[in-house]
Structures are given as structure tokens and as C-alpha cells.
Design an enzyme around this catalytic site. Structure first.
Site, short mmCIF file in Angstrom:
data_model
loop_
_atom_site.label_atom_id
_atom_site.label_comp_id
_atom_site.label_asym_id
_atom_site.label_seq_id
_atom_site.Cartn_x
_atom_site.Cartn_y
_atom_site.Cartn_z
N THR A 122 -0.27 4.92 1.21
CA THR A 122 -0.53 5.81 2.33
C THR A 122 -0.42 5.06 3.65
O THR A 122 -1.10 4.07 3.87
CB THR A 122 -1.94 6.42 2.21
OG1 THR A 122 -2.04 7.09 0.96
CG2 THR A 122 -2.19 7.40 3.34
N GLU A 174 -8.10 15.35 8.39
CA GLU A 174 -8.97 16.31 9.05
C GLU A 174 -8.18 17.21 9.99
O GLU A 174 -8.38 18.42 10.05
CB GLU A 174 -10.07 15.58 9.83
CG GLU A 174 -11.11 14.91 8.95
CD GLU A 174 -12.27 14.38 9.77
OE1 GLU A 174 -12.10 14.20 10.99
OE2 GLU A 174 -13.35 14.15 9.19
N LEU A 207 5.37 -0.50 -14.95
CA LEU A 207 4.00 -0.46 -15.46
C LEU A 207 3.12 0.33 -14.50
O LEU A 207 3.13 0.09 -13.29
CB LEU A 207 3.46 -1.88 -15.62
CG LEU A 207 2.00 -2.02 -16.06
CD1 LEU A 207 1.79 -1.43 -17.46
CD2 LEU A 207 1.56 -3.47 -16.02
N PHE A 223 -18.11 10.16 6.30
CA PHE A 223 -17.38 9.67 5.12
C PHE A 223 -17.51 8.15 5.02
O PHE A 223 -17.50 7.45 6.02
CB PHE A 223 -15.90 10.04 5.24
CG PHE A 223 -15.04 9.50 4.12
CD1 PHE A 223 -14.86 10.22 2.96
CD2 PHE A 223 -14.43 8.27 4.24
CE1 PHE A 223 -14.07 9.74 1.94
CE2 PHE A 223 -13.64 7.76 3.23
CZ PHE A 223 -13.46 8.50 2.07
N ASP A 235 -6.44 -2.80 3.22
CA ASP A 235 -5.34 -3.69 2.82
C ASP A 235 -5.53 -5.11 3.33
O ASP A 235 -4.72 -5.99 3.03
CB ASP A 235 -4.01 -3.15 3.34
CG ASP A 235 -3.74 -1.73 2.89
OD1 ASP A 235 -3.98 -1.45 1.69
OD2 ASP A 235 -3.32 -0.90 3.71
N ASP A 240 -1.35 -1.00 6.01
CA ASP A 240 -1.61 -0.51 7.36
C ASP A 240 -3.07 -0.27 7.65
O ASP A 240 -3.43 0.03 8.80
CB ASP A 240 -0.86 0.80 7.59
CG ASP A 240 -1.48 1.96 6.84
OD1 ASP A 240 -1.86 1.77 5.67
OD2 ASP A 240 -1.58 3.06 7.41
N ASP A 242 0.86 -1.17 0.00
CA ASP A 242 0.00 0.00 0.00
C ASP A 242 0.90 1.24 0.00
O ASP A 242 2.11 1.13 0.25
CB ASP A 242 -0.90 -0.03 1.24
CG ASP A 242 -1.79 1.19 1.33
OD1 ASP A 242 -2.28 1.63 0.28
OD2 ASP A 242 -1.99 1.69 2.45
N LYS A 277 -16.83 17.85 1.61
CA LYS A 277 -15.45 17.65 1.17
C LYS A 277 -15.28 16.18 0.81
O LYS A 277 -15.97 15.31 1.32
CB LYS A 277 -14.46 18.04 2.27
CG LYS A 277 -14.48 17.10 3.46
CD LYS A 277 -13.42 17.46 4.48
CE LYS A 277 -13.45 16.48 5.65
NZ LYS A 277 -12.47 16.79 6.69
#
Length: 1294
Positions: free
Chosen positions: A410, A649, A901, A691, A964, A960, A408, A715
Site C-alpha cells: 500500500t 476516510e 511463495l 485508530f 516500513d 512509504d 511494501d 470501523k
């Protein structure tokens, strides 16, 4: 995480009823069959597998599920049949019992640890309501049942899943820290059940007489449905925001009260609790294959000897002349019958062809390896106080054979600590980062790489404020926020209102929690009310609430933050707060080149760890970055703390606060902010639309306190917001141009490696909102498909938005990521990044992390349909084949062109189709790296599964977050990063680390060690098991295939479990072929594991040939040595046994790379123990073997010179071939390990030598970097050893 009860409850009820226990009365115990809650589990937990009574039968039952253990038990049973008995039946059981006992002790120890943990948890105390006493009393957790009321204070751990009914907060909210459940240190907000009616309108336990209808226990920690039916028939719906989960901690709330719905093993935390997963490693699968070869060999040897025995007996016409073989009757003389009986005898004799201690020894070795991995100080991350956690104990060797890594981005490659960097409002870009020179390129060749930004940009406290924004926000007030055009003074910018609404959105459109004071509960642990200034038993519950909430008399109110109500213009930035400034009113004077906004308090930020250490709000040194739930604001008299569920946030709230638009307080219905041109104002919050990963948006509906206007602020991701704009943004040219400019800026931010969020708003009419609210309430109260209905209704209002702008937030690259990926690539590991971020962001992060090299050719595939995807895949595949067929401009002669790629989520969905997956995989194989952007969690898992199954390669997935989990569970090895996004990835993983950079040491060092050790260990175990069997086979040639043996049966039974058991186990744990520094310096050594060079398909047969050769030497040298001697069978066998023990020990010594005292000690003690055992055994008058007696044999044998000479000759001749081969391998045919060992040895020589540059005495190592300085070009790391004389050896680790 699905409902584990679904299978058994498909046709049964889907809900259950929980009745308050105080309603039933104290006379009926909870477990009484007449009690309505009697069928529900208590809060007592039991994770142990055994009890004192069930341990022995249950553990043996589990061990007999192993084929090897069952096989040896059958062999022991055969030995009790008199006709086929080979050993003394009394002692034949000892090895099997020993192995079973060792395993049982290990299992008992692990279960005892679980028992102690359970006991500690069950004896925790809480305050439970007692209907008999009419108050809360101190109770242990295990005495809590469904239907009980529980009182909890701040910082107290929740003992069960509790429905929140009362909170000390006047608005009925409380906050949780869920780190014990999912690892997230960010606070979660929960609220009481609204709509319940009590006598006198005040909550009291005795007044609650409703039954609760809730869903059956399940593992969905983020879902909960239920309702409470009132006397009027009205149903009050329940959701996840009303449920307090076991294991969480109460925070920022004086006290809460609630009713237990799920207890013990029915709680969501316990349903999600699982033991480490059992996986079979690649090496273990190969060992199982070789065990099958052993079974085939065993059957062959037994069948051969049985047939030979029948042939030998058939040569005798008279049974009476068959010496030393008594028959019970003439019928037993039948050669065919004897061959049948002898077949089973030889199964007993050759039983150790299948190595009895192999599996238990492998487990012990792996436990030792796991212990040292867990205690590696280099894998400990001090800031988080976390070390590596090995959750899967049986796949350590797979760490040394990984070929594909799926990561991953982030939180895995990056810090997940966000900092506001720039924004665009109304199509105008407002950069906050320094400008870049044209020639300012990073080491990776990327102009806008994160590494570049991190070097030049400042931390949040030193954010470079944009003068235009600063000027507009300084005039920010309620009138300027009105949606109608007003004639305001000093309004010079047509973008003024949009700018102010943009920053107001940043301040209030979030779930950030603000706290101001420490929390305390006036009820002690025993349930008694603490007596302070107010004594007496008749204090009202309302007074108690106020007193426990504020610590002051009820009539007093907690002080509010006093801030100026006049706008103050300032320039510069807000300086960080110094500890000595606490208690000193801030001024507007400029300090160190910075200034404050009048009396706006300075800001300092600290980690949650610092907060816990400083309960009295003493500020330590500010830390960099935005860590979720980690910011303080002080005005001298009191201090505020920001707690956020998302680091994004918190970064936005910090940025708004830095500009002066500060979030002061938040509750469910209100949000208080300080506006530079107005002072402190309070907005009414009508609805918060959280969200979710489907909408990828969050919205807050507020009411303006000035004109009562309803405004929804939204947002979210750019694709999620730009796609629901009002149609006027397409029809109006100016607005359309603004959208295009905003998209251009978003793309530019992404090219800089920044995370982007779009901001928008919508003005709602009262009628529109009220009609929508009715539909939203109906969806929220739905008992079935609630989430889907809420999603549909939410999307109905989140449309026709007005665009405000977008933000760019930097997520810093973790320390050591570029170096780690670079070494992993050199080690032959292909790294794929699977991320949900934008393509441009992912590409720039790939450059910064060295996932894409400076000279790599990037292949970008973006398609809108299946046909286009197919054409692009085939086009790039043909291009690579053309480049590799001959030198081109992009691939010059002498250098192999490497490709990366890049594919987006939509194209990836087409590429994973059955028709194209082979083409996609073929193209990906030709690339050194692959970056999949905008990929969903399901796509991540599908990509890993495709590579694992189609290519049959070992895969590792690392992440994390909860998104994932899919790929972590699919991969051969799953690694979770314990970071900012919680512990869902860790709970699903096999190994847990705190930083991505630890991956290089985990794989290149520990992975290499574990694989090489276990590979050598397994080969050695097969070798030593086969050697003695062939030695006994040669003796059968002279014993008429009768099953007679030359060895004492005690020696045969103990040779593998005592005499030679410990040295290979110690080697498997401690042996190091190379030092950690060498393995990290030369990652190419890791390729030996990928190519499986240490344990190949021929390793078993090499061990077989070696054992056959040594058995021939062992038997025939002794045979000819004693041919002319008058020697008994036991003396002959004892000499062979002594030589055999020495051969096995010295063979292990030859294959040992590093020697430390445990290895020396176990090797010496093993032989000494055997020697003393033989002397003591032969000194006692007993025997289990017939017809001879081994009394005093060892003593007589040792005094004869022929014994010593024979043992020495046998040992030397047996070890000579292996010794010679090892010399050739180190000199003529060195592998990568040997080359690195030579470099390592030369480095030690150079350090020990006074004159290291004198090539007449010592070797001189020239590294690849030195070679380049001397003008010699090399594409790989070369190790050149210059020796004196004419001989020169060049060693290269390729």
C-alpha cells in the site's frame, strides 16, 4: 524512536518543570542562574560541526581516524629521520597535505552550507510575549526560550514545541500540517488544555501563572505526557493532542497562543533530525581487503630489499671501498644495522603501494555520481514536484548489485489514493462496479486484477449508484436511525435502518475536517493589533477573538450552509463542478445524463497543491482518486474543504456525500451532517477513540439529538471487528448467516484486490458509558504506562458489537509497476512483498503487478502451529525438488517452472523461529517471488535481516510508511517513497523516490553505471600505484639495494596526485558502457553486478600481474636502450617517467567506453601539464635529491632520438597484451555488456544507413519479438547479427 536521554536519566528525574517567564519578571534574564528555566536550551539551533577556531584541529583529528591518512603521516615523519630519508623532506609532505586539504575543503563546504541554513532558520521571526511591554513583540526564533508565550497565525510555522492554551476557535481546537516534520500533508487536529481556571473565565497571558510538569525531552513525536497542577491540588493531564511541534504549520485557525516547553535542540523535531547514515558498500569492503594485500606486499618488498641490502654490504670487508654510501662512523657499517635502517627507507620509497589518493578519489567519484542521480530528469515526478534524494552518499555502487528487493504494497506498489467501489450491508452485497465477463481476463491472467478494474471502473464523481441504497438513504432521518423499531412510512426494506446507520457511520466515524472560509489574524508581525472598523485600545479579548475569527463585527455570525430539509429522491450521479458554475445556485435539473439532489451542492475534488494555488477557492479541473485532505464542496456562496488524515476516510466520506449523507462541520464536541430525509442535524460527540495498529479499529461515541440515545460507531479491519461481535451473532441463525454472507463478500472484495473495512455499532446505556468514562479519564491522566492503560480501557467498551456491513475500497496500482517488476525479475532480482493486507488482496495485487507470472505455480502456506508449518515447508520443498529433477506436467521439458511463495503473518512467525528459519529460507530461495501477508513491522525487519545475514546477499527495502521503517533500516539499502503516508520512511532511508517505477532506472541504469565505474576505477587505482613501485624495484638490483632512485622525487610525489589523478576520476563520473535505453531494454545486463563480475576477488591480482609486466617492459627496454649510451641517472629516469605517464593514460583510455569532452580534455591536459612541469622544474637550479642534480635534464633528453624511440617502443609493448585481450573479449568471449554494445552499435548503424535492410552493407538486428513473428520461439531475448559472407555471429543476452 526512543528517548535519547534515557541512558543518562535512568536514576535522575523523569519530568521537568517549566515556569512561565512573565511570572519570574523581566529583571531576571532567562540564562541567569536564579531563573527556574535557566538550564533549558534556547531556541537557537546549531547543526554545524566546526567553528572558525575549531575547524583545523577538529577536521584533522577526524581525518587521522582513517588508517590510510595516519599511515602516510607516519611515512612523512620517517622521512624527517636523516638516516632513513629517501626523498626531500620538504616536499615529501606535499601529497599528504594535498589529500588532507581536498578533504578539508569538502568538509568546510558542507559545513558552511549547514551554517547558512542554521542562520536562516534562527533569524525567522515570530511574536513572543514581553512582560516588560505587556504585549506580544516581534522576536527572532533564536531569542525564544522555554517558558515564553508565543502567538501564531494561520499558515505560520511553529518555532518550538508549544503547549496549546488558547485558540481562536470557540471550541479550542486548531489544525496542523505536519509535512515539515513527517511529510504528511493531511491536517492533524489539536486542542487546548481544558480544565484550567482563569480570572474572569477568559484566557490572557498575564492570567496564566501555572507551572507545567512535562517529561524530559525525547524523540517520540507521537507521545507526550505531563500535567498542570492547580491551586486546589487537582492535576490537569496533558497529552500529545495539546502539543504543537516545531516545524509544523498552523492551518484552518485564525490564531493560537501557547507556552514553549521545549526549544531548539530539545524539540522533538531536532531530536529526530539526523545526518545521512554512513554505510560501507560491498565494493568498499573488498577494496579494504585489497588494501590489506597491499600492506602485505609492501612489507614483503621492504623486507626483501632490506635483506638484500645487508647481503650486498656484507660482501665488502672494507667500508671505505663502498662507493657513494658514506657512513658517519665505522659502527654504522654493520650490515645488520644497515638492513634495519634501509627497511624504513624502503617503506618511504614504496609507500604508494598503498594508494594514497584512493579513498579521497572514491569519495569525489561518488559525489559526482550522486550529483547526476539527483539531477536525472527521468527521476523527477512533476505532479508532486519531487526529485530523487540521495541521503546516503557512499553506497551508490551497491545499487548495481542488489539481489533481493523487499517491498511494501500500500502506497508503494499502489497509489494509496482510495476510491469507494462496493459495500455489503446486513449480508446483502451492493456492487458499484461493472460486471465482468467470463472471458474478461487481464494481461496477467487474473480475472479480478486491479489493472482490469482500473480500465473499466469510473472515478468517484461518476460512481455508479446502487438503486436500492439510493432509495433507502433518500428517506434517512433521525427517526429512522432510532434503535427501536418505528412504524415509518415507505419503509419497505427490513434492512433500511442498518443501511442508514451504515452511511451515517461512513460520514461521522472519522477525523475528517471541514473548513469554509479563509483565516486571518488581526495581529501584525510586530505584535500590534491592526486597526480596521473597530479602533481603540480597550477592545475585549473576546471581541478580538471574534473579530479575528470572522473578519466581521462581533455581533455577526458566519453564515451556515442552507440546505433543504425535505427529502428529494434522485437518480444518477453528482456531476463534477465546472469553474463557470461557481456562484450559480445549483438546480435539480438533469445535466448530461446526471442529476442533483435538489439543492445539494455538486462536489469537486482537488489536490492540496491545487488548493494552495487557488487561495480564493477557484476550482480547477477535478483530479481522480481520493487524496487525503483534498476535497472541495461548493454551494455557490461558499466552499467547503475536506481534510483527512487517511485516504481511506476521505473515500468513505466522499461516498456517503455522493449518496446525500453529507458531513457539513466537525468540532471536538459536535458533528453536523445533512440527512436527505431530515436536513441539517447535529450529533453530540462524546468520545473519539482513535485508530491504532494494535486494535486496528476506530470508534466514535455519539448522542442522538432526537432521543438522546448513546451509540458507538466502530470501523476497522475485518479481523478486528468480526472478533468482537455480540454473541447473538453466533446463537441466532439469521444473524449468523448474515455474518457468514458478510465474510463471503469480504473475501470476494479481497479477490478483486480491494481493501476492506468492517462497520459495526453498539448502543450504550447511560450508566455503562459513565462508568466507562471514569475509567477512561483515569487512564488518560496516568503519568506512567498511559498508552497501555488507555488501550485496555478502550478494548473494554469495543466489544459486543452489532455488525452493520463492510466496504470495498480500491487502491489503484501505480503507473509502471508491472513493467518495473517484470524488468527487475528479468534482471535476476528477487522481489518479495511484505504487506499487512489480506492474503487474497495481496495475491491479486501480485498478479496485477506481474510479481506472479501467468505460468508461475503459487505455493500458499497457512498454518496454525509450529509442527504444521514445518510439514508444509518440507512438503513444498520436496515438491519443488521433484519438479526440478525431471519434466512433469507442471514443468514440461524445455521450460523451467517458476514458483511464488505466499505465507500469512501467523505462519511467518513460526517460519522465522530458529528451528525453521533455514528451511523457510531454503524454500524461499527456490521461488522467484515471495508474498508475506498480514505481516507486522517487526516481522518485515526480521525477514530482511534473515536474508541479509544468512544468505550474505545485498538487500533493498522500499516502503512509504512508518510501518516500513524497520525493514528500511535493516536492509543494505533503504528506499523511502514520499507519498501519502508521510516521510517517516523517507527519513529512515538512504534514497528517497516518489514513484515505484523509478526503481528500475535507479537500479538498472544508475546502479549499473555506478558499480561498473567504481569497479574499473578501483582496479585502475591499484594498477597505477603498483606499476611505478616495481619499476623502482628493478633499479635496486643495480644500485646495491641502497634506496637510490632513478626518478626525480618531485615526479614520484606528484604522479598520483596531479599527473594521473584527474582522468580516472572523470571516467568514474562520466563513463557509460551502455546507454540508458539499452540498459532498460536488456535488464539481463544487470546480472553482472549481482554476480560481481566487474570486481572479483581476482581483480587485484590481475592488476598486480599487469603492473609487473608493464614495469618489466618499462625498465628493461630502457635499460638495454641506454646500455651503450653515456647517459646520466636522471635522463634514464626521465625517459622511463615519460613512458610511464603515457602508459597509465593510454591504459585508462583502452578501458573507457564513451568519450566526451571532459575525458579528452583531462587526458590531454594531464600529459601536457606533466611535460611542462618537467621542463620548468629542470630549468630551475634546485634539487631535493643527491648526489646528482636534474638541472636541464628534460631539455637534453627531448632532443635525443633514442628518447622518443624508447618511449614509443615501451608504450606499445606495454599496452599490447591489454589491447589484444580486449579484442578477444569483444569477439571470441563477449560478455553481456559487449553483446549489448554490439546491438547498440548496430542500431546506430541502421539509423545512419539509408537502406537499413540491406545486409550487404550493414548488420540487421532481429529482436526477440521479431523472431517470434517469424515463427522462432525463444525463452530469452536474442540478438542475432547477420553479416555478409559465410560468417554468422549469434549473440544472446541471457
Amino acid at each position: 524512536m526512543g528517548n535519547i536521554f534515557n541512558k543518562s536519566n535512568k536514576s535522575g528525574p523523569r519530568f521537568r518543570t517549566v515556569v512561565p517567564n512573565h511570572v519570574v519578571g523581566p529583571d531576571i534574564p532567562v540564562k541567569n542562574k536564579n531563573h527556574p528555566n535557566c538550564d533549558y536550551r534556547s531556541n537557537r539551533i546549531k547543526t554545524t560541526k566546526y567553528s572558525a577556531l575549531t575547524f583545523l584541529p577538529k577536521n584533522l583529528f577526524e581525518q587521522f581516524h582513517r588508517f590510510a591518512n595516519l599511515y602516510f603521516i607516519l611515512v612523512v615523519a620517517l622521512n624527517w629521520v636523516p638516516q632513513v630519508q629517501a626523498f626531500g623532506k620538504e616536499i615529501a609532505m606535499i601529497p599528504v597535505i594535498f589529500v588532507l586539504a581536498v578533504t578539508a575543503v569538502k568538509d568546510a563546504f558542507e559545513d558552511f552550507r549547514r551554517y547558512k541554513s542554521d542562520r536562516k532558520i534562527n533569524h525567522h521571526t515570530c511574536r513572543r510575549y514581553s512582560s516588560a511591554d505587556g504585549r506580544y513583540v516581534k522576536s527572532e526564533w533564536m531569542d525564544v526560550h522555554a517558558g515564553d508565550f508565543v502567538h501564531l497565525a494561520c499558515d505560520e510555522i511553529i518555532p518550538a514545541d508549544i503547549l496549546l492554551l488558547h485558540s481562536s476557535d470557540p471550541l479550542g481546537i486548531c489544525h496542523l500540517e505536519t509535512s515539515n516534520l513527517d511529510g504528511e500533508t493531511n491536517l492533524k487536529q489539536r486542542q487546548i488544555v481544558h480544565g484550567l481556571k482563569y480570572e474572569g473565565s477568559k484566557f490572557a497571558v498575564s492570567k496564566f501563572k501555572y507551572s507545567v510538569e512535562c517529561e524530559l525531552p525525547n524523540a517520540e513525536i507521537y507521545k507526550f505526557n505531563g500535567y498542570i497542577k492547580l491551586e486546589t491540588g487537582e492535576k490537569v493531564s496533558l497529552n500529545k493532542d495539546n502539543l504543537l511541534l516545531r516545524g509544523c504549520t498552523i492551518k484552518n485557525t485564525d490564531f493560537v497562543e501557547g507556552i514553549v516547553l521545549y526549544a531548539g535542540h530539545e524539540t522533538k523535531a531536532m531530536l529526530n533530525n539526523r545526518n545521512p547514515r554512513y554505510k560501507r558498500s560491498k565494493l568498499e569492503r573488498r577494496i579494504n581487503r585489497d588494501v590489506i594485500y597491499c600492506v602485505i606486499l609492501l612489507l614483503f618488498l621492504c623486507l626483501f630489499c632490506a635483506i638484500a641490502s645487508g647481503i650486498w654490504l656484507s660482501n665488502f670487508e672494507d667500508s671505505t671501498v663502498v662507493l657513494f654510501i658514506p657512513f658517519e662512523s665505522l659502527e654504522w657499517y654493520n650490515p645488520y644495522f644497515q638492513a634495519f635502517v634501509v627497511f624504513f627507507t624502503y617503506i618511504i620509497i614504496f609507500q604508494t603501494v598503498i594508494p594514497l589518493p584512493l579513498y579521497v578519489s572514491v569519495e569525489i567519484v561518488k559525489l559526482g555520481q550522486v550529483y547526476f542521480i539527483n539531477n536525472d530528469i527521468e527521476l523527477y515526478y512533476e505532479p508532486m514536484d519531487k526529485r530523487i534524494e540521495c541521503r546516503a552518499l557512499n553506497i551508490t555502487e551497491d545499487l548495481g548489485q542488489i539481489e533481493y528487493i523487499f517491498s511494501d504494497k500500500t502506497g508503494t506498489l499502489t497509489e494509496n489514493q482510495m476510491e469507494f467501489k462496493t459495500c455489503t450491508i446486513g449480508g446483502t452485497d451492493y456492487p458499484h462496479t461493472p460486471e465482468y465477463d467470463e472471458d474478461d481476463f487481464s494481461d496477467t491472467g487474473s480475472r479480478y486484477s486491479l489493472a482490469n478494474i482500473s480500465r473499466t471502473s469510473s472515478v468517484m464523481e461518476n460512481l455508479k449508484l446502487e438503486p436500492g441504497l439510493e432509495r433507502e438513504i433518500s428517506r434517512m432521518c433521525l427517526r429512522s436511525l432510532n434503535s427501536v423499531n418505528l412504524d415509518l412510512p415507505d419503509t419497505s426494506s427490513p434492512n433500511s435502518q442498518r443501511i442508514q446507520e451504515f452511511f451515517l457511520l461512513m460520514a461521522i466515524c472519522n477525523t475528517v475536517v471541514v473548513t469554509h472560509h479563509a483565516h486571518e489574524d488581526l495581529m501584525d508581525d510586530s505584535g500590534s493589533i491592526l486597526e480596521g472598523n473597530y479602533k481603540g485600545k480597550n477592545r475585549s479579548q473576546d471581541d478580538l477573538d471574534k473579530l479575528s475569527r470572522t473578519g466581521d463585527p462581533p455581533q455577526k455570525k458566519p453564515p451556515l450552509i442552507n440546505l433543504p430539509d425535505t427529502p428529494v429522491t434522485r437518480k444518477g450521479v453528482l456531476p463534477p463542478l465546472n469553474p463557470r458554475d461557481i456562484g450559480t445556485p445549483p438546480t435539480g435539473k438533469r445535466s448530461n445524463g446526471h442529476a442533483n439532489i435538489g439543492n445539494v451542492p455538486p462536489i469537486t475534488f482537488s489536490s492540496s497543491y491545487d488548493f494552495e494555488r487557488n487561495r480564493d477557492f477557484v476550482i480547477s479541473t477535478p483530479s481522480e482518486g481520493s487524496i487525503a485532505g483534498s476535497s472541495y464542496i461548493s454551494d455557490g456562496s461558499q466552499q467547503s474543504r475536506y481534510e483527512a488524515e487517511s485516504p481511506d476516510e476521505l473515500a468513505l466520506v466522499r461516498a456517503a456525500c455522493t449518496y446525500g449523507c453529507r458531513l457539513v462541520k466537525r468540532s471536538i464536541e459536535k458533528v453536523r451532517v445533512w440527512l436527505p430525509g431530515e436536513g441539517e442535524v447535529e450529533f453530540e460527540v462524546l468520545e473519539v477513540l482513535q485508530f491504532d495498529s494494535t486494535r486496528k479499529r476506530m470508534s466514535v461515541i455519539t448522542r442522538n439529538p432526537n432521543n438522546k440515545e448513546l451509540v458507538m460507531f466502530t470501523k476497522g479491519a475485518d479481523t478486528a471487528v468480526l472478533g468482537v461481535l455480540h454473541r447473538k451473532f453466533k446463537e441466532d441463525k439469521d444473524l449468523h448467516r448474515m455474518v457468514k454472507e458478510t465474510e463471503k463478500h469480504i473475501l470476494n472484495y479481497a479477490m478483486q484486490g480491494l481493501r476492506t473495512l468492517c462497520m459495526a455499532k453498539k448502543v450504550l446505556s447511560r450508566v455503562e458509558y459513565e462508568e466507562w468514562k471514569v475509567r477512561f479519564n483515569e487512564a488518560s491522566a496516568a503519568m506512567e504506562d498511559r498508552e497501555e492503560k488507555i488501550l485496555q480501557v478502550t478494548c473494554e467498551i469495543e466489544k459486543d458489537l452489532d455488525l452493520l456491513g463492510a466496504t470495498g475500497i480500491e487502491d489503484k496500482l501505480q503507473e509502471g509497476v508491472p513493467e518495473t517488476i517484470d524488468k527487475l525479475r528479468k534482471a535476476g532480482i528477487k522481489v518479495w512483498v511484505l504487506t499487512g493486507d489480506k492474503q487474497e488482496t495481496a495475491i491479486q495485487v501480485a498478479y496485477s503487478s506481474k510479481l506472479i507470472g501467468q505460468k508461475d505455480q503459487v505455493l500458499i502456506i497457512n498454518a496454525n502451529d509450529l509442527t504444521c508449518t514445518k510439514d508444509l515447508l518440507e512438503h513444498h520443498l520436496q515438491q519443488i525438488e521433484r519438479d526440478t529433477s525431471g519434466p512433469t506436467e507442471s514443468s514440461p521439458l524445455g521450460r523451467k517452472q517458476e514458483y511464488t511463495l505466499v505465507i500469512d503473518g501467523r505462519t511467518l512467525a513460526y517460519a522465522l523461529a530458529d528451528k525453521l528459519e533455514d528451511t523457510f529460507l531454503k524454500l524461499a530461495q527456490k521461488c522467484t517471488s515471495v508474498v508475506c501477508c498480514r505481516s507486522t513491522p517487526i516481522q518485515k525487519g526480521s525477514v530482511v535481516k534473515l536474508v541479509r545475514d544468512k544468505l550474505n546477499k545485498l538487500t533493498l527495502a522500499i516502503g512509504d510508511g512508518a510501518n516500513d521503517v524497520s525493514m528500511i533500516q535493516v536492509a543494505d539499502i533503504g528506499i523511502g517513497i514520499s507519498g501519502q503516508e508521510g516521510m517517516q520512511a523517507v527519513m529512515a532511508s538512504d534514497f528517497a523516490i516518489s514513484r515505484f517505477m523509478f526503481l528500475q532506472r535507479l537500479l538498472l541504469v544508475h546502479g549499473h553505471w555506478c558499480y561498473c565505474r567504481l569497479a574499473r576505477f578501483s582496479s585502475f587505482m591499484f594498477y597505477k600505484s603498483l606499476g611505478i613501485e616495481f619499476t623502482m624495484l628493478w633499479f635496486q638490483l643495480y644500485s646495491g639495494y641502497s634506496g637510490s632512485l632513478q626518478f626525480n622525487s618531485l615526479f614520484l610525489l606528484f604522479i598520483h596526485v596531479l599527473f594521473t589523478a584527474f582522468p580516472p576520476v572523470v571516467n568514474g563520473i562520466f563513463d557509460k558502457d551502455l546507454m540508458p535505453e539499452t540498459l532498460l531494454r536488456f535488464p539481463e545486463v544487470y546480472k553482472m553486478g549481482i554476480e560481481d563480475k566487474q570486481y572479483t576477488r581476482f581483480s587485484f591480482f590481475i592488476a598486480l600481474l599487469d603492473s609487473i609486466y608493464q614495469s618489466i617492459i618499462l625498465y628493461w627496454v630502457a635499460h638495454f636502450a641506454y646500455e651503450s649510451e653515456q647517459v646520466g641517472i636522471w635522463e634514464f629516469g626521465t625517459t622511463q617517467m615519460v613512458a610511464l605517464i603515457l602508459i597509465i593514460l593510454f591504459t585508462g583510455a583502452i578501458d573507457t567506453y564513451s568519450w566526451i569532452w571532459p575525458q579528452w580534455l583531462t587526458m590531454i591536459l594531464s600529459f601536457v601539464f606533466f611535460w611542462l612541469f618537467a621542463i620548468v622544474c629542470h630549468a630551475i637550479w634546485f634539487t631535493f635529491d643527491h648526489p646528482a642534480n636534474p638541472y636541464w635534464v628534460m631539455q637534453n633528453t627531448l632532443v635525443k632520438p633514442i628518447h622518443v624511440i624508447t618511449v614509443v617502443i615501451i608504450t606499445v609493448l606495454s599496452l599490447l597484451p591489454r589491447f589484444v585481450i580486449r579484442i578477444f573479449q569483444r569477439t571470441v568471449f563477449p560478455d553481456d555488456i559487449v553483446k549489448a554494445q554490439l546491438w547498440e552499435k548496430s542500431q546506430h548503424t541502421r539509423r545512419d544507413s539509408v537502406h537499413s535492410v540491406d545486409t550487404q552493407d550493414t548488420g540487421d538486428i532481429i529482436s526477440d519479438q521479431e523472431a517470434r513473428r517469424n515463427g522462432q520461439q525463444s525463452a530469452e531475448t536474442d540478438i542475432r547479427i547477420r553479416n555478409c559472407g559465410t560468417t554468422k555471429t549469434s549473440t544472446t543476452i541471457a
